[in-house]
Design a protein around this motif. Structure first.
Motif, PDB file in Angstrom:
ATOM      1  N   LEU A   1     -34.914 -18.998  41.960  1.00 49.36           N
ATOM      2  CA  LEU A   1     -35.999 -19.265  41.006  1.00 49.36           C
ATOM      3  C   LEU A   1     -35.999 -18.245  39.869  1.00 49.36           C
ATOM      4  O   LEU A   1     -36.229 -18.597  38.707  1.00 49.36           O
ATOM      5  CB  LEU A   1     -37.343 -19.274  41.723  1.00 49.36           C
ATOM      6  CG  LEU A   1     -37.513 -20.337  42.807  1.00 49.36           C
ATOM      7  CD1 LEU A   1     -38.905 -20.251  43.424  1.00 49.36           C
ATOM      8  CD2 LEU A   1     -37.242 -21.728  42.274  1.00 49.36           C
ATOM      9  N   ILE A   2     -35.736 -16.988  40.194  1.00 51.02           N
ATOM     10  CA  ILE A   2     -35.676 -15.950  39.160  1.00 51.02           C
ATOM     11  C   ILE A   2     -34.485 -16.194  38.235  1.00 51.02           C
ATOM     12  O   ILE A   2     -34.591 -16.035  37.018  1.00 51.02           O
ATOM     13  CB  ILE A   2     -35.649 -14.552  39.807  1.00 51.02           C
ATOM     14  CG1 ILE A   2     -36.997 -14.291  40.499  1.00 51.02           C
ATOM     15  CG2 ILE A   2     -35.340 -13.471  38.772  1.00 51.02           C
ATOM     16  CD1 ILE A   2     -37.001 -13.101  41.438  1.00 51.02           C
ATOM     17  N   THR A   3     -33.362 -16.624  38.797  1.00 43.04           N
ATOM     18  CA  THR A   3     -32.190 -16.961  37.979  1.00 43.04           C
ATOM     19  C   THR A   3     -32.518 -18.107  37.033  1.00 43.04           C
ATOM     20  O   THR A   3     -32.133 -18.081  35.857  1.00 43.04           O
ATOM     21  CB  THR A   3     -30.987 -17.319  38.873  1.00 43.04           C
ATOM     22  OG1 THR A   3     -30.662 -16.183  39.679  1.00 43.04           O
ATOM     23  CG2 THR A   3     -29.776 -17.727  38.051  1.00 43.04           C
ATOM     24  N   ASN A   4     -33.243 -19.113  37.514  1.00 39.72           N
ATOM     25  CA  ASN A   4     -33.677 -20.211  36.633  1.00 39.72           C
ATOM     26  C   ASN A   4     -34.509 -19.674  35.475  1.00 39.72           C
ATOM     27  O   ASN A   4     -34.340 -20.089  34.322  1.00 39.72           O
ATOM     28  CB  ASN A   4     -34.496 -21.238  37.410  1.00 39.72           C
ATOM     29  CG  ASN A   4     -33.664 -22.084  38.343  1.00 39.72           C
ATOM     30  OD1 ASN A   4     -32.443 -22.064  38.311  1.00 39.72           O
ATOM     31  ND2 ASN A   4     -34.347 -22.824  39.205  1.00 39.72           N
ATOM     32  N   SER A   5     -35.433 -18.765  35.779  1.00 40.94           N
ATOM     33  CA  SER A   5     -36.285 -18.189  34.736  1.00 40.94           C
ATOM     34  C   SER A   5     -35.459 -17.403  33.722  1.00 40.94           C
ATOM     35  O   SER A   5     -35.686 -17.510  32.513  1.00 40.94           O
ATOM     36  CB  SER A   5     -37.339 -17.267  35.358  1.00 40.94           C
ATOM     37  OG  SER A   5     -38.297 -18.012  36.066  1.00 40.94           O
TER      38      SER A   5
ATOM     39  N   GLY B   1     -39.825 -19.113  29.136  1.00 42.45           N
ATOM     40  CA  GLY B   1     -38.561 -19.680  28.682  1.00 42.45           C
ATOM     41  C   GLY B   1     -38.751 -21.004  27.966  1.00 42.45           C
ATOM     42  O   GLY B   1     -39.835 -21.307  27.468  1.00 42.45           O
ATOM     43  N   VAL B   2     -37.687 -21.815  27.967  1.00 42.98           N
ATOM     44  CA  VAL B   2     -37.699 -23.069  27.207  1.00 42.98           C
ATOM     45  C   VAL B   2     -38.619 -24.132  27.783  1.00 42.98           C
ATOM     46  O   VAL B   2     -38.981 -25.073  27.099  1.00 42.98           O
ATOM     47  CB  VAL B   2     -36.276 -23.679  27.068  1.00 42.98           C
ATOM     48  CG1 VAL B   2     -35.410 -22.817  26.199  1.00 42.98           C
ATOM     49  CG2 VAL B   2     -35.647 -23.935  28.418  1.00 42.98           C
ATOM     50  N   GLY B   3     -38.989 -24.001  29.038  1.00 41.40           N
ATOM     51  CA  GLY B   3     -39.825 -25.023  29.661  1.00 41.40           C
ATOM     52  C   GLY B   3     -39.019 -26.258  30.014  1.00 41.40           C
ATOM     53  O   GLY B   3     -37.823 -26.345  29.746  1.00 41.40           O
ATOM     54  N   ILE B   4     -39.693 -27.208  30.634  1.00 41.64           N
ATOM     55  CA  ILE B   4     -39.051 -28.442  31.081  1.00 41.64           C
ATOM     56  C   ILE B   4     -39.766 -29.607  30.404  1.00 41.64           C
ATOM     57  O   ILE B   4     -40.993 -29.695  30.463  1.00 41.64           O
ATOM     58  CB  ILE B   4     -39.166 -28.586  32.619  1.00 41.64           C
ATOM     59  CG1 ILE B   4     -38.539 -27.363  33.309  1.00 41.64           C
ATOM     60  CG2 ILE B   4     -38.514 -29.880  33.106  1.00 41.64           C
ATOM     61  CD1 ILE B   4     -38.910 -27.239  34.774  1.00 41.64           C
ATOM     62  N   PRO B   5     -39.004 -30.507  29.790  1.00 42.89           N
ATOM     63  CA  PRO B   5     -39.651 -31.666  29.161  1.00 42.89           C
ATOM     64  C   PRO B   5     -40.482 -32.448  30.186  1.00 42.89           C
ATOM     65  O   PRO B   5     -40.074 -32.615  31.344  1.00 42.89           O
ATOM     66  CB  PRO B   5     -38.468 -32.511  28.664  1.00 42.89           C
ATOM     67  CG  PRO B   5     -37.336 -31.534  28.522  1.00 42.89           C
ATOM     68  CD  PRO B   5     -37.552 -30.510  29.599  1.00 42.89           C
TER      69      PRO B   5
END
Length: 142
Positions: free
Chosen positions: A25-29, A66-70
């Protein structure tokens, strides 16, 4: 990265597996922040990890800017091999954590605003302290 541990708690889970799930999860962030602030100072990116309790549950909230998710893709994020980070991820990190937490009787939820960031909340039952056995008396663990 800002870490706030409001309340310490224990859960019933493999330490290694749960740690790997949090790392995913941290890597995703980190990836989402890199995508949003590409060409800018990385100092603008922020990840917050917050641990607390609510009733008999432990809560861990990982948030980023971050960029967020649509919105149209948010219901797919726990599907195996689904990723919004093409080329950088296999699309298994959130799936892994969701299944690990579900096995422990908990839930993972995702809130996101495209262009602003994402919050992943893990809600899992806390491990209850086990009574010490009394000599000559049976102790039942539920």
């Amino acid at each position: 990265v800002q870490v706030v541990i409001e309340t310490e708690f224990e859960i019933i889970s493999s330490f290694v597996r749960f740690s790997q799930g949090l790392s995913n999860l941290i890597t995703n962030s980190l990836t989402a922040i890199d995508l949003r602030f590409a060409g800018h100072s990385r100092n603008e990116g922020c990840i917050q990890i917050h641990a607390s309790t609510s009733g008999s549950d432990g809560l861990i909230r990982i948030s980023d800017n971050g960029v967020g998710i649509p919105a149209a893709l948010q219901n797919l994020v726990v599907e195996p091999f689904f990723t919004t980070h093409r080329g950088a991820h296999l699309g298994l990190g959130l799936t892994y954590m969701e299944r690990l937490v579900a096995f422990a009787g908990g839930q993972v939820s995702v809130e996101s605003i495209e262009g602003e960031g994402t919050i992943v909340t893990i809600r899992v039952p806390r491990a209850l302290p086990q009574p010490l056995p009394v000599k000559g008396r049976k102790t039942t663990v539920h």
